[in-house]
Design a protein around this motif. Structure first.
Motif, PDB file in Angstrom:
ATOM      1  N   ASP A  91      34.373  12.852   8.803  1.00 15.57           N
ATOM      2  CA  ASP A  91      35.039  13.317   9.928  1.00 15.57           C
ATOM      3  C   ASP A  91      35.866  11.874  10.321  1.00 15.57           C
ATOM      4  O   ASP A  91      35.194  11.274  11.113  1.00 15.57           O
ATOM      5  N   ASP A  92      37.008  12.060  10.222  1.00 12.73           N
ATOM      6  CA  ASP A  92      37.807  10.718  10.846  1.00 12.73           C
ATOM      7  C   ASP A  92      37.812  10.502  12.318  1.00 12.73           C
ATOM      8  O   ASP A  92      37.934   9.772  12.873  1.00 12.73           O
ATOM      9  N   ASP A  93      37.609  11.932  12.885  1.00 14.11           N
ATOM     10  CA  ASP A  93      37.722  11.989  14.379  1.00 14.11           C
ATOM     11  C   ASP A  93      36.176  11.996  14.953  1.00 14.11           C
ATOM     12  O   ASP A  93      35.898  12.561  16.101  1.00 14.11           O
ATOM     13  N   PHE A  94      35.215  11.160  14.100  1.00 12.54           N
ATOM     14  CA  PHE A  94      33.866  11.009  14.660  1.00 12.54           C
ATOM     15  C   PHE A  94      33.744   9.761  14.654  1.00 12.54           C
ATOM     16  O   PHE A  94      33.939   8.762  13.736  1.00 12.54           O
ATOM     17  N   GLY A  95      32.717   9.140  15.501  1.00 10.16           N
ATOM     18  CA  GLY A  95      32.332   7.677  15.364  1.00 10.16           C
ATOM     19  C   GLY A  95      30.939   7.536  16.078  1.00 10.16           C
ATOM     20  O   GLY A  95      30.414   8.325  16.607  1.00 10.16           O
ATOM     21  N   ILE A  96      30.511   6.221  15.826  1.00  9.87           N
ATOM     22  CA  ILE A  96      29.346   5.631  16.736  1.00  9.87           C
ATOM     23  C   ILE A  96      29.430   4.398  17.220  1.00  9.87           C
ATOM     24  O   ILE A  96      30.066   3.448  16.521  1.00  9.87           O
ATOM     25  N   ALA A  97      28.880   4.201  18.369  1.00 13.81           N
ATOM     26  CA  ALA A  97      29.084   2.840  19.000  1.00 13.81           C
ATOM     27  C   ALA A  97      27.415   2.388  19.285  1.00 13.81           C
ATOM     28  O   ALA A  97      26.952   3.093  20.108  1.00 13.81           O
TER      29      ALA A  97
END
Length: 242
Positions: A112-118
């Protein structure tokens, strides 16, 4: 005169019955009454359902260096649902468990390109970009939108405690020199912190990234709450659809 009035009223009722009753019968027989009512109700499949997740404050503005020494801020995650954690690479207790569990989140949404982690380090004096890069490689992190961030320690602590309400503090008595929670925060595409409610209808604010133990005064474990990865993944899916 009264008898004539009654006769007149009775005659009118009789005429109405002869005219109206057959039409009413035909409508009921042909299911016209039911069909007319159905036409007033919007089909369920056309009703847009909301995520029903509670919306909290917007994430404060920040800018830190990532594992590649590139400045990363809020703009990087604009338009992306993302999960936030606070950790440090030399943590001897909960951080390895947190990031093992975060890997499960990564694998679930890696396409999913619309998901991330910081992941923000609370030990920036040690956790330089190169250290973070090595740490990421040790966990075989593949997601391009997983950013590990370092910078000013005071700013990171303020972001954790005030921005996300995730406790983090220096503590010489704590293992590794820091005391912190194993919580994960969920942020929507517009930068607002989101969460579901518990069984009592209260917002949980953050999700347990690890099992949470409750101990008595003697240090004996009296209760264990499991991690909330399943709930977190379910709510990520909801926000990706918004």
């Amino acid at each position: 005169m009264k008898n004539k009035s009654y006769i007149g009223i009775s005659f009118i009722i009789l005429i109405f019955g002869i005219y109206a009753v057959p039409k009413i019968y035909n409508r009921v027989s042909n299911d016209d009454v039911v069909r007319d009512r159905r036409n007033e109700v919007e089909p369920v499949k056309e009703i847009k359902k909301s995520s029903n997740l509670v919306k909290f404050n917007k994430v404060p503005t920040y800018q830190f260096l990532n594992q590649d020494s590139i400045t990363i801020g809020n703009e990087f995650f604009k338009g992306k649902v993302h999960v936030v954690e606070f950790f440090f690479t030399t943590c001897p207790t909960i951080c390895p468990i947190m990031n093992k569990n975060m890997k499960e989140i990564e694998q679930a949404f890696i396409k999913d390109d619309d998901f991330g982690i910081a992941s923000f380090t609370i030990q920036p004096g040690h956790d330089t970009p190169s250290v973070l890069k090595t740490y990421m490689n040790s966990y075989d992190i593949k997601m391009k939108n997983w950013q590990m961030l370092t910078g000013d320690g005071g700013q990171i602590m303020e972001l954790a405690n005030k921005g996300f309400n995730i406790y983090a503090a220096m503590d010489d008595k704590a293992p590794g020199g820091f005391e912190h929670s194993g919580l994960f925060a969920l942020v929507d595409k517009n930068g607002f912190i989101r969460s579901r409610k518990d069984e009592y209808g209260n917002p949980i604010l953050c999700y347990r990234g690890i099992a949470q133990e409750t101990k008595d005064e003697e240090g004996k474990v009296i209760d264990v709450l499991p991690h909330q990865l399943t709930e977190l993944k379910e709510d990520i899916v909801k926000l990706l659809k918004e």
